[in-house]
Motif scaffolding. Structure first.
Motif, PDB file in Angstrom:
ATOM      1  N   TRP A 155       8.121 107.822 122.743  1.00 58.45           N
ATOM      2  CA  TRP A 155       6.807 107.268 123.113  1.00 58.45           C
ATOM      3  C   TRP A 155       6.091 108.220 124.072  1.00 58.45           C
ATOM      4  O   TRP A 155       4.882 108.417 123.984  1.00 58.45           O
ATOM      5  N   HIS A 156       6.826 108.801 124.982  1.00 63.17           N
ATOM      6  CA  HIS A 156       6.226 109.761 125.919  1.00 63.17           C
ATOM      7  C   HIS A 156       5.732 111.006 125.180  1.00 63.17           C
ATOM      8  O   HIS A 156       4.647 111.521 125.478  1.00 63.17           O
ATOM      9  N   ILE A 157       6.517 111.476 124.253  1.00 61.66           N
ATOM     10  CA  ILE A 157       6.119 112.640 123.461  1.00 61.66           C
ATOM     11  C   ILE A 157       4.843 112.338 122.683  1.00 61.66           C
ATOM     12  O   ILE A 157       3.900 113.136 122.676  1.00 61.66           O
ATOM     13  N   LEU A 158       4.809 111.170 122.032  1.00 60.17           N
ATOM     14  CA  LEU A 158       3.623 110.795 121.264  1.00 60.17           C
ATOM     15  C   LEU A 158       2.376 110.740 122.142  1.00 60.17           C
ATOM     16  O   LEU A 158       1.325 111.266 121.769  1.00 60.17           O
ATOM     17  N   ALA A 159       2.485 110.104 123.288  1.00 57.83           N
ATOM     18  CA  ALA A 159       1.313 109.981 124.170  1.00 57.83           C
ATOM     19  C   ALA A 159       0.873 111.345 124.689  1.00 57.83           C
ATOM     20  O   ALA A 159      -0.318 111.655 124.720  1.00 57.83           O
ATOM     21  N   ARG A 160       1.837 112.142 125.087  1.00 57.43           N
ATOM     22  CA  ARG A 160       1.515 113.449 125.659  1.00 57.43           C
ATOM     23  C   ARG A 160       0.843 114.361 124.634  1.00 57.43           C
ATOM     24  O   ARG A 160      -0.037 115.142 124.971  1.00 57.43           O
ATOM     25  N   ARG A 161       1.242 114.240 123.380  1.00 55.25           N
ATOM     26  CA  ARG A 161       0.718 115.158 122.360  1.00 55.25           C
ATOM     27  C   ARG A 161      -0.473 114.587 121.583  1.00 55.25           C
ATOM     28  O   ARG A 161      -0.952 115.229 120.657  1.00 55.25           O
ATOM     29  N   SER A 162      -0.925 113.400 121.953  1.00 53.43           N
ATOM     30  CA  SER A 162      -2.047 112.794 121.225  1.00 53.43           C
ATOM     31  C   SER A 162      -3.337 112.814 122.045  1.00 53.43           C
ATOM     32  O   SER A 162      -4.247 112.048 121.778  1.00 53.43           O
ATOM     33  N   ILE A 163      -3.425 113.695 123.016  1.00 53.97           N
ATOM     34  CA  ILE A 163      -4.565 113.676 123.940  1.00 53.97           C
ATOM     35  C   ILE A 163      -5.893 114.020 123.278  1.00 53.97           C
ATOM     36  O   ILE A 163      -6.943 113.723 123.828  1.00 53.97           O
ATOM     37  N   HIS A 164      -5.869 114.602 122.098  1.00 50.82           N
ATOM     38  CA  HIS A 164      -7.115 114.960 121.433  1.00 50.82           C
ATOM     39  C   HIS A 164      -7.772 113.759 120.753  1.00 50.82           C
ATOM     40  O   HIS A 164      -8.912 113.849 120.322  1.00 50.82           O
TER      41      HIS A 164
END
Length: 146
Positions: free
Chosen positions: A78-87
């Motif tokens: 979940w952290h990876i998804l949030a961190r990499r979805s900033i666009h």
């Protein structure tokens, strides 16, 4: 953070971003429909502030969804998804709210774990004090055979 009402449907573009991130960080077969339904179920629970047991049946079994949610939390997905979805601000905001729930659960788990450790230490200390008190009492009591 602003609350979002979630109806249970990621746009195809949002799912494509999630699937792309997951495909780069995991070995999941994301062609399976169940992963999209799973992510949507988690979003439904978190964003609508509902209990896992209240998940609508079309998402799947609540216990299975929670178990997978928990495993993804343990693996920081979940952290990876949030961190990499900033666009994608909307997607990022939704995933950040899942992270907030994960962080809360992790802190609660750490607190409970520390509480158990403290309790065991207190029990050990009480037992040791009791044993020391019994030994001290036996040593201070004169032996009647002498």
């Amino acid at each position: 953070m602003k609350s979002i009402k979630y109806t249970g449907k990621l746009s195809d573009g949002q799912w494509d971003k999630v699937a792309y991130i997951l495909s780069r960080t995991t070995r999941l077969d994301l062609t399976q429909h169940e992963y999209r339904a799973f992510v949507e179920a988690v979003l439904w629970v978190i964003l609508n502030r509902k209990a896992w047991a209240d998940i609508p049946p079309h998402f799947g079994k609540p216990k299975s969804i929670y178990t997978r949610f928990y495993r993804w939390n343990e693996n920081a997905l979940w952290h990876i998804l949030a961190r990499r979805s900033i666009h994608d601000q909307e997607l990022h905001q939704m995933l950040a709210q899942i992270n907030d729930r994960c962080d809360f659960l992790n802190r609660r788990r750490e607190f409970r774990s520390q509480d158990r450790i403290d309790s065991r230490q207190e029990n050990s200390a009480t037992l040791a004090n009791h044993q020391n008190g019994v030994i001290a009492q036996q040593e201070s009591t004169p032996d009647p055979s002498h």
